[in-house]
Design an enzyme around this catalytic site. Structure first.
Site, mmCIF file in Angstrom:
data_model
loop_
_atom_site.group_PDB
_atom_site.id
_atom_site.type_symbol
_atom_site.label_atom_id
_atom_site.label_comp_id
_atom_site.label_asym_id
_atom_site.label_seq_id
_atom_site.Cartn_x
_atom_site.Cartn_y
_atom_site.Cartn_z
ATOM 1 N N GLU A 133 91.150 30.144 2.774
ATOM 2 C CA GLU A 133 91.009 29.853 4.289
ATOM 3 C C GLU A 133 89.652 30.729 4.870
ATOM 4 O OE1 GLU A 133 91.351 26.931 5.657
ATOM 5 O OE2 GLU A 133 93.698 26.989 6.222
ATOM 6 N N THR A 185 85.492 22.170 10.741
ATOM 7 C CA THR A 185 86.650 23.656 11.618
ATOM 8 C C THR A 185 85.988 24.552 11.752
ATOM 9 O OG1 THR A 185 88.818 22.978 9.894
ATOM 10 C CG2 THR A 185 88.371 24.670 11.365
HETATM 11 N N1 HSE Z 1 94.277 26.023 14.090
HETATM 12 C C1 HSE Z 1 92.848 25.728 12.979
HETATM 13 C C2 HSE Z 1 92.288 24.714 14.648
HETATM 14 C C3 HSE Z 1 93.137 24.130 11.875
HETATM 15 O O1 HSE Z 1 92.685 23.410 14.961
HETATM 16 O O2 HSE Z 1 91.003 25.036 14.384
HETATM 17 C C4 HSE Z 1 92.382 24.086 10.993
HETATM 18 O O3 HSE Z 1 92.969 22.792 10.530
#
Ligand code: HSE
Length: 312
Positions: A133, A185
């Site tokens: 990840e 992201t």
């Molecule tokens: N918690 C993470 C974000 C999830 O919102 O950046 C990314 O899929």
């Protein structure tokens, strides 16, 4: 217990919805559709050989590939194995906001673990998968990986040390719309404010606690009231066309609530019945048809199992 189980296995790895609106980086659930499939084979060639069977052109150098990086972390813990060959057939589009990278990382390590006679616990698998990840988003977060591995709704109370709590939840229908724009992201994290007002933090804490209590007590009204995000959504929603119109119209149609799925651009809505979930899907389609934006939708349910073995 330490021996090799078999040489090859195929797994299906689910999409996931991280954050569940108010629980940035700490809450997530798995869904039954879409899912990726991976076939993993133990091989003599050292490292991880990656064969892409889809059209996403993901990196084939193991260190740069989410599954590859997770498998390299796994290999370090099993010195008796030299390498793996991974045949990757992804359906979950990278950058969609429904946990594409987590599905890659989680699927790879669950498959590897199966081949090693399930030597590692789910918590240890989350640790390996988080290495993958990090390749995708630059940070280790587990709110997609944990539900992909455990299934259901999960709370990540802490990353260091890793502390994951599966949360019981009532049967819920999940509708997703994925507008065909890409939000990375890493970019969606970059734009977030680094400081939070105390009054906003208090609201958010109330909602997170309310949402978890609502799930455990199967209290749909409490779930609905708690699906509110005063910190992340106001910033990220600018990246998603017609976000507030979709949210409002879906709630008027009876959805319990919803918001940005993970870091977007997908939007998800939770509903109590299949009829409402399908109506919500039509509303999402109408709104994006009206502005001429292409999209995919899914009307599905929470996946309770996580990554599953499909071919032994
Ligand atoms: N918690 C993470 C974000 C999830 O919102 O950046 C990314 O899929």
């Amino acid at each position: 217990m330490n021996e090799i189980n078999q040489q090859s296995v195929t797994v299906a790895s689910p999409a996931t919805v991280a954050n569940i609106v108010c629980g940035f980086d700490i809450l997530g659930f798995a869904i039954n559709e879409p899912e990726d499939t991976f076939t993993l084979t133990i091989c003599e060639e050292p490292g991880v050989t990656i064969i892409n069977e889809d059209n996403f052109n993901l990196p084939t150098i193991a260190e740069d590939n989410v599954s590859g990086a997770a498998l390299l972390a796994f290999l370090e813990a099993v010195p008796e194995i030299k390498g793996f060959k991974l045949e990757s057939n992804k359906q979950i589009k990278p950058g969609s906001g429904i946990g594409s990278s987590a599905a890659s990382a989680a699927g790879a390590v669950v498959a590897a673990n199966y081949l090693m006679n399930n030597r590692f616990t789910p918590l240890e698998l989350v640790r390996f998968a988080m290495v993958g990840e990090k390749v995708a988003s630059g940070v280790k977060h587990a709110d997609n990986i944990a539900p992909a591995i455990f299934g259901g709704v999960t709370l990540i109370r802490s990353i260091f040390p890793l502390d994951i709590i599966p949360i019981d939840a009532p049967h819920l229908y999940v509708t997703i719309v994925h507008p065909q724009i890409e939000v990375r992201t890493a970019d969606a994290r970059q734009i977030l404010k680094q400081n939070v007002l105390l009054k906003d933090a208090i609201k958010q804490w109330g909602n997170i606690a309310g949402l978890v209590a609502g799930f455990i007590q199967h209290d749909y009204d409490l779930i609905s009231r708690s699906l509110e995000d005063v910190i992340i959504e106001p910033v990220r929603s600018i990246l998603i066309p017609s976000f507030y119109e979709i949210k409002q119209k879906c709630k008027e149609a009876g959805a319990l609530g919803g918001g940005i799925s993970g870091s977007g651009p997908s939007i998800f809505m939770l509903s109590k019945t299949r009829a409402i979930a399908e109506n919500v899907e039509n509303i999402m389609k109408e709104i994006y048809n009206k502005i001429g934006l292409s999209y995919y939708t899914h009307a599905t349910t929470i996946n309770q199992q996580g990554v599953r073995i499909v071919n032994k």
